[in-house]
Enzyme design. Structure first.
Site, PDB file in Angstrom:
ATOM      1  N   TYR A  52      60.459  96.936  -5.177  1.00 57.86           N
ATOM      2  CA  TYR A  52      59.051  97.375  -5.228  1.00 57.86           C
ATOM      3  C   TYR A  52      58.661  97.738  -6.663  1.00 57.86           C
ATOM      4  CZ  TYR A  52      59.564  98.023  -0.134  1.00 57.86           C
ATOM      5  OH  TYR A  52      59.804  97.861   1.210  1.00 57.86           O
ATOM      6  N   HIS A 114      68.532  95.744   1.400  1.00 58.02           N
ATOM      7  CA  HIS A 114      67.158  95.337   1.722  1.00 58.02           C
ATOM      8  C   HIS A 114      67.090  94.181   2.729  1.00 58.02           C
ATOM      9  CE1 HIS A 114      62.915  95.500  -0.253  1.00 58.02           C
ATOM     10  NE2 HIS A 114      62.818  95.198   1.024  1.00 58.02           N
TER      11      HIS A 114
HETATM   12  N1  LIG Z   1      62.244  96.529   4.543  1.00 57.61           N
HETATM   13  C1  LIG Z   1      61.368  95.589   4.338  1.00 57.61           C
HETATM   14  O1  LIG Z   1      61.708  94.401   4.182  1.00 57.61           O
HETATM   15  C2  LIG Z   1      59.910  95.936   4.275  1.00 57.61           C
HETATM   16  C3  LIG Z   1      58.920  94.925   4.335  1.00 57.61           C
HETATM   17  C4  LIG Z   1      57.581  95.328   4.303  1.00 57.61           C
HETATM   18  C5  LIG Z   1      57.248  96.682   4.217  1.00 57.61           C
HETATM   19  N2  LIG Z   1      58.228  97.632   4.141  1.00 57.61           N
HETATM   20  C6  LIG Z   1      57.917  99.086   4.068  1.00 57.61           C
HETATM   21  O2  LIG Z   1      57.008  99.410   5.088  1.00 57.61           O
HETATM   22  C7  LIG Z   1      55.863 100.057   4.524  1.00 57.61           C
HETATM   23  C8  LIG Z   1      54.629  99.808   5.339  1.00 57.61           C
HETATM   24  O3  LIG Z   1      54.447  98.424   5.553  1.00 57.61           O
HETATM   25  P1  LIG Z   1      53.088  97.632   5.231  1.00 57.61           P
HETATM   26  O4  LIG Z   1      52.407  98.246   4.083  1.00 57.61           O
HETATM   27  O5  LIG Z   1      53.443  96.189   5.182  1.00 57.61           O
HETATM   28  O6  LIG Z   1      52.236  97.797   6.550  1.00 57.61           O
HETATM   29  P2  LIG Z   1      51.418  98.961   7.315  1.00 57.61           P
HETATM   30  O7  LIG Z   1      51.847 100.308   6.875  1.00 57.61           O
HETATM   31  O8  LIG Z   1      51.524  98.577   8.741  1.00 57.61           O
HETATM   32  O9  LIG Z   1      49.930  98.683   6.868  1.00 57.61           O
HETATM   33  C9  LIG Z   1      49.412  99.063   5.623  1.00 57.61           C
HETATM   34  C10 LIG Z   1      47.940  98.663   5.606  1.00 57.61           C
HETATM   35  O10 LIG Z   1      47.238  99.386   6.620  1.00 57.61           O
HETATM   36  C11 LIG Z   1      46.166 100.100   6.045  1.00 57.61           C
HETATM   37  N3  LIG Z   1      46.076 101.396   6.755  1.00 57.61           N
HETATM   38  C12 LIG Z   1      46.948 102.419   6.663  1.00 57.61           C
HETATM   39  N4  LIG Z   1      46.559 103.436   7.461  1.00 57.61           N
HETATM   40  C13 LIG Z   1      45.427 103.039   8.084  1.00 57.61           C
HETATM   41  C14 LIG Z   1      44.562 103.657   9.033  1.00 57.61           C
HETATM   42  N5  LIG Z   1      44.800 104.889   9.485  1.00 57.61           N
HETATM   43  N6  LIG Z   1      43.480 102.949   9.448  1.00 57.61           N
HETATM   44  C15 LIG Z   1      43.245 101.704   8.990  1.00 57.61           C
HETATM   45  N7  LIG Z   1      44.031 101.066   8.107  1.00 57.61           N
HETATM   46  C16 LIG Z   1      45.123 101.728   7.650  1.00 57.61           C
HETATM   47  C17 LIG Z   1      46.503 100.278   4.582  1.00 57.61           C
HETATM   48  O11 LIG Z   1      45.312 100.316   3.807  1.00 57.61           O
HETATM   49  P3  LIG Z   1      45.038 101.350   2.564  1.00 57.61           P
HETATM   50  O12 LIG Z   1      46.301 101.457   1.765  1.00 57.61           O
HETATM   51  O13 LIG Z   1      43.940 100.647   1.828  1.00 57.61           O
HETATM   52  O14 LIG Z   1      44.607 102.647   3.163  1.00 57.61           O
HETATM   53  C18 LIG Z   1      47.273  98.994   4.298  1.00 57.61           C
HETATM   54  O15 LIG Z   1      46.387  97.907   4.026  1.00 57.61           O
HETATM   55  C19 LIG Z   1      55.808  99.484   3.098  1.00 57.61           C
HETATM   56  O16 LIG Z   1      55.016 100.285   2.240  1.00 57.61           O
HETATM   57  C20 LIG Z   1      57.268  99.489   2.744  1.00 57.61           C
HETATM   58  O17 LIG Z   1      57.667 100.805   2.376  1.00 57.61           O
HETATM   59  C21 LIG Z   1      59.560  97.275   4.184  1.00 57.61           C
END
Ligand SMILES: NC(=O)c1ccc[n+]([C@@H]2O[C@H](COP(=O)([O-])OP(=O)(O)OC[C@H]3O[C@@H](n4cnc5c(N)ncnc54)[C@H](OP(=O)(O)O)[C@@H]3O)[C@@H](O)[C@H]2O)c1
Length: 284
Positions: A52, A114
């Protein structure tokens, strides 16, 4: 604001908050501000990764927060992930030290592999290096991410050490029933990435919208509560302070079993968001 976030106990005796904060792709000054705002909202688990490219600002936000808040270092769990290019044993050992140094902390609380990258087939030695980093006290708890059952079995057979955590893609469109059952059998805690479904969040689906109306909460809160109900740790990311607060405010209501089942029925075989199949995905 303070929240009483329940804790889940890991198989190594340590514990993790029942919800955490995803930090991808938060970087730079805006990233630091968003992470600090999350800490101020009450998040006590931060999910980062070497890939990241934000371990620096995660550590900086945490150190600034600790200096101002009266919260102690032990109250916050910082998690990072080993990149695919560091699966060689010696490289993985060094990468663990590098992550801690970039974070500017005396220890890393959780380190995960990862992706398994079965194509290079070095995840067993990467896992042995994590076991050694834990033995040396560089890392408190160790686990993996995106591992399929076969990869879990292989590292357990090879090292005799069961990971504490497997962080996998998990949301109502991809409910990962088999993996969650495998984790339960092995005593592994499930962490959910993209817990809201990211770009294709099922906010408007009837089971989610109806439960939100019934409980007077938002669709995002319903989805996060669904994870909590299932015993998985969701790691929602939001750069928006009001959503950070909203996403943490999921401990004042409970979904019924029927609501949980109805949300789970949204799952579909093509529910994976990024095509990230653990058997074929190559992470550098
Ligand atoms: N291990 C892996 O391979 C892997 C892969 C992907 C992700 N991850 C981890 O998982 C975390 C989360 O995953 P993600 O970012 O892909 O998906 P997510 O948390 O499901 O979705 C994030 C999105 O949802 C929006 N959001 C958040 N809260 C909201 C709410 N209450 N109402 C409406 N929209 C909302 C955010 O917008 P805003 O930011 O504009 O508010 C952002 O666009 C990552 O940050 C990372 O730490 C790990």
């Amino acid at each position: 604001m303070t929240h009483n976030i329940p804790q889940l106990t890991l198989n190594d005796g340590h514990s993790l908050p029942a919800i955490g904060f995803g930090t991808y792709p938060l970087r730079g000054v805006e990233g630091r501000d968003a992470i600090q705002s999350a800490l101020n909202s009450g998040y006590r688990l931060l999910d980062s990764a070497t890939n990241y490219e934000n371990e620096g600002v995660v550590g900086r936000a945490l150190r600034d927060f600790l200096a101002d808040s009266g919260v102690t270092r032990d109250e916050v769990t910082v998690q990072s992930k080993l990149a695919g290019r560091h699966h060689d044993y010696d490289s993985a050992l060094q990468a663990g030290y590098e992550s801690v140094t970039r974070l500017g902390l005396d220890r890393l609380d959780v380190l995960l592999i990862h992706w398994p990258n079965p194509i290079t087939d070095k995840y067993r030695e990467a896992w042995r290096a994590l076991v050694e980093l834990q033995r040396r006290g560089v890392v408190r708890s160790i686990g993996v991410s995106n591992f399929a059952s076969e990869h879990l079995d292989n590292i357990v057979d090879d090292s005799g050490v069961t990971p504490a955590i497997n962080q996998i893609e998990l949301h109502p469109y991809f409910i990962q029933e088999k993996m969650r059952a495998a984790h339960e059998q092995l005593g592994i805690i499930t962490e959910a990435w993209s817990p809201l479904g990211k770009r294709s969040a099922p906010f408007d689906e009837a089971p989610v919208a109806d439960a939100a109306a019934a409980h007077g909460v938002t669709p995002a809160q319903v989805i996060l509560r669904w994870h909590i109900h299932n015993g998985s740790i969701p790691l929602p990311k939001s750069a928006t302070p009001s959503r950070q607060v909203e996403n943490l405010d999921v401990f004042g209501f409970e979904l019924t079993d029927a609501e949980v089942a109805s949300i789970s029925s949204l799952t579909r075989t093509d529910g994976r968001l990024f095509g990230g199949d653990p058997n074929t995905h190559e992470e550098m």
